[in-house]
Design a protein around this motif. Structure first.
Motif, PDB file in Angstrom:
ATOM      1  N   TYR A 195       0.806  -1.271   0.018  1.00  0.00           N
ATOM      2  CA  TYR A 195      -0.108   0.062   0.034  1.00  0.00           C
ATOM      3  C   TYR A 195       0.926   1.315   0.078  1.00  0.00           C
ATOM      4  O   TYR A 195       1.813   1.359   0.807  1.00  0.00           O
ATOM      5  N   LYS A 196       0.803   2.013  -0.942  1.00  0.00           N
ATOM      6  CA  LYS A 196       1.428   3.397  -1.205  1.00  0.00           C
ATOM      7  C   LYS A 196       0.680   4.436  -0.999  1.00  0.00           C
ATOM      8  O   LYS A 196      -0.420   4.423  -1.476  1.00  0.00           O
ATOM      9  N   PRO A 197       1.254   5.486  -0.732  1.00  0.00           N
ATOM     10  CA  PRO A 197       0.577   6.895  -0.554  1.00  0.00           C
ATOM     11  C   PRO A 197       0.148   7.576  -2.015  1.00  0.00           C
ATOM     12  O   PRO A 197       0.915   7.402  -3.006  1.00  0.00           O
ATOM     13  N   VAL A 204      -2.730   3.765  -2.884  1.00  0.00           N
ATOM     14  CA  VAL A 204      -2.229   2.763  -4.153  1.00  0.00           C
ATOM     15  C   VAL A 204      -1.814   1.366  -3.863  1.00  0.00           C
ATOM     16  O   VAL A 204      -0.919   1.261  -3.092  1.00  0.00           O
ATOM     17  N   VAL A 205      -2.759   0.448  -4.548  1.00  0.00           N
ATOM     18  CA  VAL A 205      -2.147  -1.065  -3.959  1.00  0.00           C
ATOM     19  C   VAL A 205      -1.304  -1.564  -5.346  1.00  0.00           C
ATOM     20  O   VAL A 205      -1.647  -1.401  -6.522  1.00  0.00           O
ATOM     21  N   GLU A 206      -0.318  -2.330  -4.983  1.00  0.00           N
ATOM     22  CA  GLU A 206       0.520  -2.830  -6.213  1.00  0.00           C
ATOM     23  C   GLU A 206       0.859  -4.250  -5.620  1.00  0.00           C
ATOM     24  O   GLU A 206       1.166  -4.585  -4.346  1.00  0.00           O
ATOM     25  N   LEU A 207       0.961  -5.108  -6.593  1.00  0.00           N
ATOM     26  CA  LEU A 207       1.431  -6.393  -6.519  1.00  0.00           C
ATOM     27  C   LEU A 207       3.166  -6.551  -6.665  1.00  0.00           C
ATOM     28  O   LEU A 207       3.346  -6.345  -7.864  1.00  0.00           O
ATOM     29  N   VAL A 208       3.651  -7.303  -5.498  1.00  0.00           N
ATOM     30  CA  VAL A 208       5.155  -7.621  -5.844  1.00  0.00           C
ATOM     31  C   VAL A 208       5.387  -8.887  -5.895  1.00  0.00           C
ATOM     32  O   VAL A 208       4.709  -9.800  -4.960  1.00  0.00           O
TER      33      VAL A 208
END
Length: 324
Positions: A195-197, A204-208
């Motif tokens: 979860y990034k600001p 903002v949700v990103e998959l790693v």
């Protein structure tokens, strides 16, 4: 010396309940192990905590497809309904067997071959207890193929952990994606959620990609009989009666709601229905007039028939006279 109270409590804990506890699993290492298989079992062990018993410290000579009694006895001893068995042989390298039991009796079992293994890139599963993964299944084979249907059901039952009614979205910190590559191969991928600001209220949700990633190829299967499966899916009587214990609402063996509706006796004479002319009540005089009219109509119809027959008989004679 073990007290009688402890023995009684342990016996009561293993008795059937209306609402069962979370399923316990056993992770077992077979006679031989390969490095990819060790890492897969370690990942499953971490994913299943704390509802898991780790039996990977030493090798065990378990062959569930040849002799299932040993697994059933272990399940009864550990009070577990799920098991993961990893073994490595020349005939079946990187072999992973996933199974579940009902009432300490083997229900379903699938043997997978672990292929195209990619190790874990960074710390994957969260250190928080009972971290819930988001599990996604992709592919038409999970709907069209019977073996893949059962694999979908078995993997979901094995990896989802404790059942909950609600969850905090911030608690979803990793995602498992199972993609059907063919009718016998499943691609297993593991991602982390970051979860990034974003400057707004929602982040903002990103998959790693975390790993481990590998393919599961179906080798052997063993499914329960229809009678045992029906018994395993049976809903307890206490849950069939309905929420308010209404005597007219019941549940069948599969949990479907059935209701009985009582309707009062209908007064057919007072029901507003369309009245046809032939059913209308008439007086005697009206009936006589209708009969006379019907008689006249019959006479006129008979006269028309007689006239038509006489005219048709005269036509040939008229034609002969014209020829002459």
């Amino acid at each position: 010396m073990v007290s009688k109270g402890l023995i009684k409590r342990n016996k009561e804990a293993t008795q059937p309940k209306v609402i069962e506890n979370s399923k316990t699993s056993v992770v077992i290492s077979g006679r031989k192990q390969s490095q990819p298989l060790r890492e897969v079992l370690s990942f499953i062990n971490k994913l299943r905590e704390p509802n898991n018993v780790n039996w990977t410290g030493q090798s065990h000579n378990y062959l569930p497809f040849e002799e299932v009694v040993e697994i059933e006895n272990l399940s009864k001893h550990k009070d577990a309904s799920l098991f993961f068995l990893g073994s490595h042989t020349k005939k079946r390298p990187n072999n992973l067997t996933v199974g579940r039991l009902f009432n300490y009796e083997m229900l379903d079992m699938i043997e997978f071959g672990v292929e195209n293994y990619t190790p874990m890139k960074k710390k994957g599963v969260s250190n928080r207890v009972e971290s819930k993964p988001c599990i996604l299944f992709k592919g038409d084979a999970f709907v069209n193929d019977d073996n893949m249907k059962m694999a979908h059901n078995l993997l979901l039952d094995s990896l989802r952990g404790k059942e909950v009614k609600a969850i905090n979205l911030l608690g979803l910190d990793h995602v498992i994606v199972c993609t059907a590559l063919s009718n016998d191969t499943i691609q297993f991928s593991h991602y982390g959620v970051e979860y990034k600001p974003s400057g707004q209220q929602t982040p903002v949700v990103e998959l790693v990609e975390l790993g481990p990633n590998f393919d599961l190829k179906i080798r052997r299967t063993r499914f329960a009989s229809s009678e045992l499966r029906k018994k395993a899916l049976e809903v307890p009587q206490e849950l069939r009666k309905g929420r308010h214990h209404n005597k007219n609402i019941t549940r069948d063996e599969l949990g479907n709601t059935e209701a009985r509706i009582h309707v009062d006796q209908q007064e057919i004479k007072t029901i507003a229905i369309k009245k046809f002319e032939a059913l209308k009540k008439r007086s005697r005089d009206e009936i006589d007039k209708m009969n006379k009219k019907a008689g006249l109509d019959q006479e006129r119809l008979q006269e028309k028939k007689n006239f038509s027959t006489t005219s048709s008989s005269d036509e040939p004679s008229a034609k002969k006279s014209k020829k002459q």
